[in-house]
Enzyme design. Structure first.
Site, PDB file in Angstrom:
ATOM      1  N   TRP A  85       0.819  -1.211   0.000  1.00 29.58           N
ATOM      2  CA  TRP A  85       0.000   0.000   0.000  1.00 29.58           C
ATOM      3  C   TRP A  85       0.859   1.270   0.000  1.00 29.58           C
ATOM      4  O   TRP A  85       1.812   1.394   0.762  1.00 29.58           O
ATOM      5  CB  TRP A  85      -0.889   0.048   1.224  1.00 29.58           C
ATOM      6  N   ASN A 200      -7.069  -0.668  -4.709  1.00 26.74           N
ATOM      7  CA  ASN A 200      -7.207  -2.072  -4.337  1.00 26.74           C
ATOM      8  C   ASN A 200      -8.669  -2.507  -4.448  1.00 26.74           C
ATOM      9  O   ASN A 200      -9.532  -1.992  -3.736  1.00 26.74           O
ATOM     10  CB  ASN A 200      -6.724  -2.283  -2.901  1.00 26.74           C
ATOM     11  N   GLU A 201      -8.921  -3.412  -5.381  1.00 24.44           N
ATOM     12  CA  GLU A 201     -10.232  -4.043  -5.569  1.00 24.44           C
ATOM     13  C   GLU A 201     -11.397  -3.057  -5.708  1.00 24.44           C
ATOM     14  O   GLU A 201     -12.353  -3.084  -4.917  1.00 24.44           O
ATOM     15  CB  GLU A 201     -10.514  -5.043  -4.434  1.00 24.44           C
ATOM     16  N   TYR A 278      -9.981 -15.858  -4.584  1.00 26.79           N
ATOM     17  CA  TYR A 278     -10.264 -16.278  -3.201  1.00 26.79           C
ATOM     18  C   TYR A 278     -11.463 -17.229  -3.187  1.00 26.79           C
ATOM     19  O   TYR A 278     -12.559 -16.858  -2.761  1.00 26.79           O
ATOM     20  CB  TYR A 278     -10.547 -15.069  -2.318  1.00 26.79           C
ATOM     21  N   GLU A 318      -3.414 -11.454  -6.373  1.00 26.25           N
ATOM     22  CA  GLU A 318      -3.728 -11.905  -5.010  1.00 26.25           C
ATOM     23  C   GLU A 318      -4.328 -13.297  -5.088  1.00 26.25           C
ATOM     24  O   GLU A 318      -5.244 -13.537  -5.872  1.00 26.25           O
ATOM     25  CB  GLU A 318      -4.776 -11.005  -4.314  1.00 26.25           C
ATOM     26  N   TRP A 360      -0.935 -13.905  -1.319  1.00 23.49           N
ATOM     27  CA  TRP A 360      -1.390 -13.086  -0.191  1.00 23.49           C
ATOM     28  C   TRP A 360      -1.294 -13.963   1.053  1.00 23.49           C
ATOM     29  O   TRP A 360      -1.992 -14.949   1.136  1.00 23.49           O
ATOM     30  CB  TRP A 360      -2.845 -12.632  -0.410  1.00 23.49           C
TER      31      TRP A 360
END
Length: 410
Positions: A85, A200-201, A278, A318, A360
């Site tokens: 980040w 991010n996302e 995920y 990720e 991740w």
């Protein structure tokens, strides 16, 4: 001198596993050529990792050894790309305390992260904002605007409100033009940085089609390139398909999030595509085999679209398996990791177009308060370290083969 108890013995074991995986990345800027990444004119294939926490931890000089430990262990395992980040908005230990007001100690933490990455030969993907409220994100930007008297209806006004967009652009300019206090190099001139990630996302509940996000990406990617034309830019997407090719939504895990993988990545200023994976979060209740089958379809469909429609390289930026899942076992995680890595390698070997994967996430010892179930401490996980090192070696070998035979992916 650290004690050489059990952890010390494990560290020695892991170093033994790592040493042959260490790789040296060229010193130049990462660029793209068609669907491949290149550095100094040669193909760049990689194995990498996420460590989102680095800047925050490094803002306290007494904690900086954790950053050095992770980069050292990662480099020993052949990991050459790290995503982290470059934002923290409002709240405790924020980088941006209020619009345009920055905490110098936190910025020096980020300076340190970049200088350490440079020392260990690791390229960085730096994310500039968050979809979620953790570390501020779009909710904090919207809150700032509301406090300033701007009429706001929802957090998704982040993508369309001119005042909020001005705050974001100001942050982009502040970060990209920052002169590192350790290296004296402006971020925009530092080849240690591989790419800027817009967010991010990103997700948008207000518009499931992906068009609202599309407008924002077009504006912000153009702005980033106007400040810094040396670095690659990517969106930060998870890979959810939208309305532009309805047939593709069958690959989504049963829902959309307001992005459109194909349309959003068609924007000229976006240099490569990203997806996250995920299955434990997206397909709860499904068994390991069903979840793995989903990941293989997810990876293959995006790889195909990146190569044939978008003509840009793909990064699986990720993926992981959480210790907090019902029925979790170390062996299940090892199998998951091995299978994902095998898929990345096979796609890279059979047709190119994928740069690598970023697990991740990697942490240092003594960071339990940052643990999210996905955390891996390499020095405490010799088997996982070996799995990761093996993938690094395979990707490096493939990179060398591609360098000597440019028609390998033809």
């Amino acid at each position: 001198m650290k004690s050489t108890g059990v952890c010390g013995v494990l560290s020695l074991l892991v170093v033994g596993l790592f040493c042959e995986a260490q790789v040296v990345v060229g010193s130049g800027f990462v660029a793209t050529k068609g669907t491949e990444f290149i550095v100094d004119g040669s193909p760049f294939l990689f194995n990498g990792f996420n460590s989102f926490w680095m800047m925050t931890v490094a803002s306290q000089p007494s904690q900086r050894s954790k950053i050095s430990d992770v980069f050292r262990d990662a480099a020993s395992a052949g990991l050459t790309v790290c995503r982290t980040w470059a934002f923290s908005d409002g709240g405790d230990q924020a980088l941006q305390m209020s619009p345009g007001v920055y905490n110098e100690a936190v910025f020096q933490g980020l300076d340190f992260v970049i200088s350490e990455a440079r020392k260990y030969g690791v390229k960085l993907i730096l994310s500039l904002s968050n979809n979620y409220k953790e570390f501020g994100g779009k909710a904090q930007y919207v809150k700032w605007a509301r406090s300033a008297g701007v009429e706001i209806t929802s957090d998704d006004d982040f993508y369309t409100n001119s005042a909020v967009k001005a705050y974001y652009k100001n942050h982009v300019k502040k970060v990209l033009t920052r002169i590192n206090t350790f290296t004296r190099i402006a971020y925009k001139d530092d080849s240690t940085i591989m790419a800027w990630e817009l967010m991010n996302e990103p997700r948008c509940q207000a518009d499931s089609s992906g068009k609202t996000v599309n407008g924002w990406v077009q504006e912000m990617a153009t702005y980033v390139k106007s400040v810094d034309n040396k670095h690659l830019v990517e969106i930060g997407m998870e890979g959810f398909y939208g309305d532009s090719i309805p047939d593709r939504t069958q690959y989504n895990p049963g829902y959309k999030v307001g992005t459109d993988f194909v349309a959003n990545n068609q924007i000229k200023e976006i240099d490569f595509t990203t997806i996250h994976a995920y299955p434990d979060l997206w397909l709860p209740g499904q068994n390991d085999n069903a979840q793995m089958a989903f990941v293989q379809r997810w990876l293959t469909s995006h790889w195909t679209d990146s190569r044939t429609i978008l003509k840009k390289p793909l990064v699986l930026s990720e993926f992981g398996k959480s210790k907090k899942d019902p029925g979790y076992s170390k062996s299940a995680r090892d199998i998951f990791m091995n299978t994902v890595y095998a898929n990345i390698y096979e796609l890279a070997r059979s047709g190119g177009g994928i740069g690598g994967g970023l697990v991740w996430q990697i942490m240092a010892q003594g960071m339990e308060n940052y643990g999210d179930g996905y955390d891996i401490v390499l020095s405490q996980n010799p088997l996982m370290a070996a799995i990761i090192s093996q993938q690094s070696r395979k990707m490096t070998a493939l990179e060398h083969a591609s360098s000597t035979n440019p028609h390998l992916h033809g």
